[in-house]
Design a protein around this motif. Structure first.
Motif, short mmCIF file in Angstrom:
data_model
loop_
_atom_site.label_atom_id
_atom_site.label_comp_id
_atom_site.label_asym_id
_atom_site.label_seq_id
_atom_site.Cartn_x
_atom_site.Cartn_y
_atom_site.Cartn_z
N ARG A 260 1.81 3.91 -7.36
CA ARG A 260 0.71 2.94 -7.43
C ARG A 260 0.61 2.32 -8.82
O ARG A 260 0.41 1.12 -8.95
CB ARG A 260 -0.61 3.62 -7.04
CG ARG A 260 -0.71 3.91 -5.56
CD ARG A 260 -1.99 4.63 -5.21
NE ARG A 260 -2.05 4.89 -3.78
CZ ARG A 260 -2.80 5.81 -3.22
NH1 ARG A 260 -3.58 6.58 -3.96
NH2 ARG A 260 -2.80 5.97 -1.91
N ASP B 292 0.85 -1.19 0.00
CA ASP B 292 0.00 0.00 0.00
C ASP B 292 0.88 1.24 0.00
O ASP B 292 1.84 1.32 0.77
CB ASP B 292 -0.91 0.01 1.23
CG ASP B 292 -1.98 -1.07 1.17
OD1 ASP B 292 -2.57 -1.25 0.09
OD2 ASP B 292 -2.22 -1.72 2.19
N VAL B 293 0.58 2.18 -0.89
CA VAL B 293 1.31 3.44 -0.96
C VAL B 293 0.47 4.48 -0.22
O VAL B 293 -0.65 4.77 -0.62
CB VAL B 293 1.52 3.88 -2.44
CG1 VAL B 293 2.28 5.19 -2.49
CG2 VAL B 293 2.24 2.80 -3.21
N THR C 42 -2.93 -4.11 -3.76
CA THR C 42 -3.25 -3.32 -2.58
C THR C 42 -3.93 -4.25 -1.59
O THR C 42 -4.33 -5.37 -1.95
CB THR C 42 -4.18 -2.15 -2.92
OG1 THR C 42 -5.41 -2.68 -3.39
CG2 THR C 42 -3.56 -1.22 -3.97
N GLU D 55 0.60 8.59 -7.05
CA GLU D 55 -0.10 8.01 -8.20
C GLU D 55 0.85 7.23 -9.11
O GLU D 55 0.53 6.15 -9.60
CB GLU D 55 -0.84 9.10 -8.98
CG GLU D 55 -2.00 9.70 -8.23
CD GLU D 55 -2.99 8.65 -7.70
OE1 GLU D 55 -3.38 7.75 -8.47
OE2 GLU D 55 -3.36 8.74 -6.53
#
Length: 134
Positions: free
Chosen positions: A96, A22-23, A106, A93
């Motif tokens: 991801r 997860d970013v 994710t 962004e």
């Protein structure tokens, strides 16, 4: 004793979990981005379970070279990315997108796949299965 279907499902879920990243941008500091997940630091260590022994980059290798990243501190569960404060949203962004392109999931995607129907085949490569001698 679990059935074959239950065993295969647990193997599949465990192998997918290794690719969860997860970013998350930091709310406290505009120059920090966190990469959180179960992805191993060495991306090829467990990659055979879902990627059939292809060369898989780690999460850090995947995001290296993006414009605006100043430094990366790699950790086992959380890696910290130091970036230019004005580039934080754009970098999140871009990260991801790159991670998704390389097959990383994710947490929400992982939970969706883990909830799917049972897998009917062993996800491990055939070379790791015992040979049956007749």
């Amino acid at each position: 004793m679990p059935s074959k279907s239950e065993m295969y499902t647990s193997y599949h879920v465990a192998s997918l979990r290794q690719w969860v990243v997860d970013v998350e941008p930091s709310e406290a500091a505009p120059n920090l981005i966190y990469l959180r997940g179960h992805c191993p630091a060495n991306g090829t260590r467990y990659g055979f379970m879902t990627h059939e022994r292809q060369e898989i980059p780690s999460r850090v290798q995947t995001i290296r070279g993006l414009k605006g990243i100043q430094r990366i501190e790699d950790g086992f569960y959380t890696s910290i990315v130091y970036c230019e404060p004005e580039r934080q949203a754009a970098l999140v962004e871009e990260m991801r997108g790159r991670l998704a392109q390389n097959g990383f999931l994710t947490t929400a995607e992982w939970e969706g796949r883990a909830a799917e129907a049972a897998v009917d085949a062993d996800p491990r490569p055939k070379s790791h299965l015992r040979k049956k001698y007749t």
